[in-house]
Scaffold this motif. Structure first.
Motif, mmCIF file in Angstrom:
data_model
loop_
_atom_site.group_PDB
_atom_site.id
_atom_site.type_symbol
_atom_site.label_atom_id
_atom_site.label_comp_id
_atom_site.label_asym_id
_atom_site.label_seq_id
_atom_site.Cartn_x
_atom_site.Cartn_y
_atom_site.Cartn_z
ATOM 1 N N ASP A 88 0.973 -1.098 -0.141
ATOM 2 C CA ASP A 88 0.067 -0.128 -0.105
ATOM 3 C C ASP A 88 0.988 1.130 -0.010
ATOM 4 O OD1 ASP A 88 -2.470 1.343 -0.151
ATOM 5 O OD2 ASP A 88 -2.773 1.178 1.961
ATOM 6 N N LEU A 89 0.168 2.322 -0.293
ATOM 7 C CA LEU A 89 0.809 3.515 -0.329
ATOM 8 C C LEU A 89 1.802 3.851 1.105
ATOM 9 C CD1 LEU A 89 -1.767 5.839 -2.055
ATOM 10 C CD2 LEU A 89 0.301 4.850 -3.072
ATOM 11 N N ASN A 90 2.672 4.785 0.974
ATOM 12 C CA ASN A 90 3.392 5.235 2.314
ATOM 13 C C ASN A 90 2.564 5.992 3.123
ATOM 14 O OD1 ASN A 90 3.589 7.831 1.742
ATOM 15 N ND2 ASN A 90 5.710 7.489 0.710
ATOM 16 N N LEU A 91 2.779 6.189 4.392
ATOM 17 C CA LEU A 91 1.929 6.778 5.411
ATOM 18 C C LEU A 91 1.587 8.051 4.847
ATOM 19 C CD1 LEU A 91 0.613 6.949 8.347
ATOM 20 C CD2 LEU A 91 2.833 8.009 8.956
ATOM 21 N N MET A 92 2.271 8.956 4.469
ATOM 22 C CA MET A 92 2.019 10.169 4.048
ATOM 23 C C MET A 92 1.114 10.398 2.969
ATOM 24 S SD MET A 92 4.679 13.300 2.499
ATOM 25 C CE MET A 92 5.019 12.434 1.013
ATOM 26 N N LEU A 93 1.255 9.610 2.152
ATOM 27 C CA LEU A 93 0.386 9.489 0.783
ATOM 28 C C LEU A 93 -1.033 8.928 1.091
ATOM 29 C CD1 LEU A 93 2.665 8.594 -2.269
ATOM 30 C CD2 LEU A 93 2.103 10.847 -1.415
ATOM 31 N N ARG A 94 -1.178 7.806 1.987
ATOM 32 C CA ARG A 94 -2.179 7.268 2.546
ATOM 33 C C ARG A 94 -3.070 8.499 3.265
ATOM 34 N NH1 ARG A 94 0.677 3.000 4.556
ATOM 35 N NH2 ARG A 94 0.144 3.709 6.801
ATOM 36 N N VAL A 95 -2.459 9.206 4.289
ATOM 37 C CA VAL A 95 -3.375 10.185 5.138
ATOM 38 C C VAL A 95 -3.771 11.290 4.359
ATOM 39 C CG1 VAL A 95 -3.050 11.727 7.084
ATOM 40 C CG2 VAL A 95 -1.861 9.501 7.141
ATOM 41 N N VAL A 96 -3.054 11.827 3.302
ATOM 42 C CA VAL A 96 -3.546 12.693 2.220
ATOM 43 C C VAL A 96 -4.537 12.131 1.401
ATOM 44 C CG1 VAL A 96 -2.738 14.268 0.525
ATOM 45 C CG2 VAL A 96 -1.322 14.140 2.512
ATOM 46 N N ARG A 97 -4.446 11.190 1.062
ATOM 47 C CA ARG A 97 -5.562 10.401 0.094
ATOM 48 C C ARG A 97 -6.837 10.457 0.677
ATOM 49 N NH1 ARG A 97 -4.829 4.395 -0.726
ATOM 50 N NH2 ARG A 97 -5.677 4.573 1.491
ATOM 51 N N ASP A 98 -6.648 10.014 2.206
ATOM 52 C CA ASP A 98 -7.884 9.750 2.933
ATOM 53 C C ASP A 98 -8.502 11.215 3.483
ATOM 54 O OD1 ASP A 98 -7.837 7.123 2.218
ATOM 55 O OD2 ASP A 98 -6.751 6.612 3.894
ATOM 56 N N ASN A 99 -7.937 11.928 3.547
ATOM 57 C CA ASN A 99 -8.115 13.224 4.347
ATOM 58 C C ASN A 99 -8.242 14.540 3.644
ATOM 59 O OD1 ASN A 99 -8.374 12.565 7.404
ATOM 60 N ND2 ASN A 99 -6.515 11.416 6.541
ATOM 61 N N LEU A 100 -7.656 14.533 2.410
ATOM 62 C CA LEU A 100 -7.623 15.912 1.542
ATOM 63 C C LEU A 100 -8.966 16.229 0.968
ATOM 64 C CD1 LEU A 100 -5.887 18.356 0.896
ATOM 65 C CD2 LEU A 100 -4.875 17.028 -0.917
ATOM 66 N N THR A 101 -9.814 16.665 1.686
ATOM 67 C CA THR A 101 -11.066 17.083 1.312
ATOM 68 C C THR A 101 -11.222 18.463 0.984
ATOM 69 O OG1 THR A 101 -11.910 17.516 3.429
ATOM 70 C CG2 THR A 101 -12.243 15.265 2.659
ATOM 71 N N PRO A 102 -12.111 18.944 0.232
ATOM 72 C CA PRO A 102 -12.289 20.509 -0.013
ATOM 73 C C PRO A 102 -12.321 21.329 1.141
ATOM 74 C CG PRO A 102 -13.654 19.434 -1.398
ATOM 75 C CD PRO A 102 -13.157 18.288 -0.532
ATOM 76 N N GLU A 103 -12.735 20.923 2.170
ATOM 77 C CA GLU A 103 -12.950 21.308 3.471
ATOM 78 C C GLU A 103 -11.575 21.646 4.155
ATOM 79 O OE1 GLU A 103 -14.926 18.972 2.978
ATOM 80 O OE2 GLU A 103 -16.506 20.227 2.286
ATOM 81 N N LEU A 104 -10.517 20.716 4.115
ATOM 82 C CA LEU A 104 -9.163 20.881 4.629
ATOM 83 C C LEU A 104 -8.274 22.034 4.136
ATOM 84 C CD1 LEU A 104 -7.160 18.172 5.963
ATOM 85 C CD2 LEU A 104 -6.156 19.891 4.582
ATOM 86 N N SER A 105 -7.905 22.838 4.902
ATOM 87 C CA SER A 105 -7.181 24.255 4.281
ATOM 88 C C SER A 105 -5.898 23.927 3.764
ATOM 89 C CB SER A 105 -7.134 25.171 5.508
ATOM 90 O OG SER A 105 -6.416 24.599 6.787
ATOM 91 N N LYS A 106 -4.945 23.081 4.417
ATOM 92 C CA LYS A 106 -3.733 22.823 3.587
ATOM 93 C C LYS A 106 -3.140 21.648 4.023
ATOM 94 C CE LYS A 106 -1.119 25.934 6.692
ATOM 95 N NZ LYS A 106 -0.425 27.038 6.931
ATOM 96 N N VAL A 107 -2.002 21.068 3.248
ATOM 97 C CA VAL A 107 -1.074 20.090 4.035
ATOM 98 C C VAL A 107 0.371 20.682 3.819
ATOM 99 C CG1 VAL A 107 -0.035 17.865 3.373
ATOM 100 C CG2 VAL A 107 -2.480 18.360 2.911
ATOM 101 N N ILE A 108 1.008 20.802 4.740
ATOM 102 C CA ILE A 108 2.341 21.357 4.978
ATOM 103 C C ILE A 108 3.410 20.378 5.356
ATOM 104 C CG2 ILE A 108 1.948 22.034 7.103
ATOM 105 C CD1 ILE A 108 3.601 24.791 6.541
#
Length: 508
Positions: A221-241
């Motif tokens: 499966d994808l590494n941790l960073m990509l998994r979390v962003v894939r599952d949580n990056l919704t239009p409501e989330l302001s940014k990923v830093i």
């Protein structure tokens, strides 16, 4: 989650990802390459043992511990049909209908395709299933289940019909998809591209299955960073830093390919201090490892994690209530504040299994209902499913929370070397008296005129000081001298008793 942020610390030997919601650290993940989790990985495994009494089997998947496969997690021709839990769009198949004996489904030596659904926890190996599910951005592909599921969080019937029609056009016969919540805002083209990618991925897994012998990893499966962003990056989330340049570039490419509408939300951290310090995350993580958690009012929570359950105790502490408030009102206010903090801590600490909460006793049923409703409301923010019972007259709440990975405490800590995880050590006095009893026990078998004792400094000081009377009494009793030597390298519970020709080691 309009003011939510994903913070990624990837500039060191481990990757740490934090989800901050409304300024509060809500979820934390860590991945070390040499200890990388296996959830989501697909393996070609070999059945080692079948246990009819447990309706389960042990399967070698090439990891350190054999994986555990329940009969209910096996898909087979003629077996009971699977239903899909699509409440959150994750697509978790589960068997329903007539039970089939494990011995009719698998046999020792058989090679089977499996996927890890739970990482090894404590002494248990990974839990696996033959119901494969491959998550994408908008959909989850399930090649072994003929089903179309739509996340229950998509409430518009018109949108649900659109998504169902679209998925039905592309899905292979006998296979299924679950549409995730984020697909509600996705275009037809984005969903088709997602489905096409997952179908190609599955075809590649099947090719690898044919050419490799078990045990073998077929898909990671994808590494941790990509998994979390894939599952949580919704239009409501302001940014990923992200604080690492290479990790930032990798994430930016991934988001541009699969979530182009969110590409502008990916930022690289430019602050001078470490990123987790800048966002106040390190302080919160240390707090989440403490047994005692202070409440703003002056009260506190005490967490005790055992093997089978976690106990949470609520205390008023320094909180005496506002002027003019009754004791019942003060207690209720503390319990309401505690309910919110407990929900946040369970999520952050990732405590699963059975949880017992001991609220402060409330006399009024109406106040118990108020605290119960508060706990229900705050637990809805948690993606891990939780079931709670009503508050008893004694203030107790029983609840269960889905366990999918190790808790934060067990992930970041190790058992104490001094106490071996017991949480305590014997006192110097206790060890001193143990030594005296051991001398009396061994004296008849010893030779020589003197018994030599080696002990940790606190014990030696006690025996050569306040307990000299007890030593003198033992000397008269065994008719031998006793010499006590301090050893700085000894643990407080360790000691050695030796005579001229015979030695005895104790307390190891």
């Amino acid at each position: 989650m309009s003011d939510s942020v994903i913070v990624v610390n990837a500039d060191g030997p481990e990757t740490r990802v934090a989800l901050i919601e409304s300024g509060i650290l809500s979820e934390f993940y860590v991945e070390r390459e040499r200890e990388r989790g296996t959830v989501g990985n697909v393996y070609k495994g070999k059945v080692l043992r079948v246990l009819p009494g447990m309706q389960a089997a042990f399967v070698d998947i090439g990891e350190e511990k054999a994986a555990f496969l329940y009969a209910g997690d096996i898909a087979a021709p003629g077996a009971a049909q699977a239903s899909v839990d699509d409440d959150d769009g994750e697509g978790v198949p589960r068997r329903t209908g007539k039970h089939i004996d494990i011995t009719e489904l698998v046999r020792p030596g058989q090679e089977i395709l499996v996927q890890v659904v739970k990482d090894p926890i404590s002494s248990k190996g990974a839990r696996i299933t033959t119901y494969i599910s491959l998550p994408g951005r908008n959909v989850v592909f399930m090649p072994t289940v003929s089903h179309i599921g739509i996340s229950r969080r998509i409430s518009s019937e018109r949108e649900r019909r659109r998504l169902r029609r679209l998925v039905d056009q592309m899905r292979p016969a006998g296979a299924g998809f679950v549409v995730r919540t984020v697909a509600e805002t996705a275009t037809n083209g984005q969903i088709r591209a997602d489905m096409d990618y997952l179908l190609r991925l599955w075809a590649n897994i099947k090719v690898n299955e044919r050419v490799h012998r078990a045990p073998c990893l077929l898909y990671r499966d994808l590494n941790l960073m990509l998994r979390v962003v894939r599952d949580n990056l919704t239009p409501e989330l302001s940014k990923v830093i992200v604080d690492d340049r290479l990790a930032h570039e990798k994430l930016a490419r991934f988001v541009s390919a699969f979530m182009p509408d969110c590409a502008q939300k990916i930022e690289q951290y430019s602050g001078r201090e470490p990123i987790f310090d800048g966002y106040g995350i390190e302080v919160e993580l240390n707090r989440a490892l403490e047994r005692k958690v202070p409440l703003k009012s002056g009260g506190s929570l005490v967490f005790d994690q055992g093997e089978a359950l976690t106990a949470v105790d609520v205390n008023t502490g320094k909180f005496v209530g506002a002027k003019g408030k009754t004791l019942e009102e003060t207690i209720t206010q503390t319990n309401l504040e505690a309910a919110e903090e407990i929900a946040d801590q369970l999520r952050l600490r990732n405590l699963g299994g059975l949880v017992i909460i001991d609220f402060i006793d409330m006399d009024k049923e109406s106040n118990r209902r108020k605290v119960y409703r508060k706990l229900q409301d705050v637990l809805r923010r948690d993606r891990a499913k939780a079931h709670i019972t009503k508050i008893s007259e004694m203030g107790l709440v029983e609840m269960s929370r889905k366990r999918t990975r190790e808790s934060l405490g067990r992930l970041l800590t190790a058992p104490c070397e001094s106490c071996n995880g017991k949480g305590y050590t014997k006192s110097a006095s206790t060890v001193c008296y143990e030594i005296l009893r051991e001398i009396r026990r061994e004296a008849p078998h010893m030779t020589g005129d003197t018994v030599h004792v080696q002990a940790a400094p606190p014990v030696a000081e006690l025996m050569n000081g306040p307990e000299t009377g007890a030593i003198d009494h033992m000397v008269k009793r065994i008719q031998r001298g006793i010499e006590v030597q301090s050893r700085k390298d000894f643990h407080i519970e360790k000691f050695e008793i030796r005579s001229k020709n015979k030695g005895r080691n104790s307390g190891d």
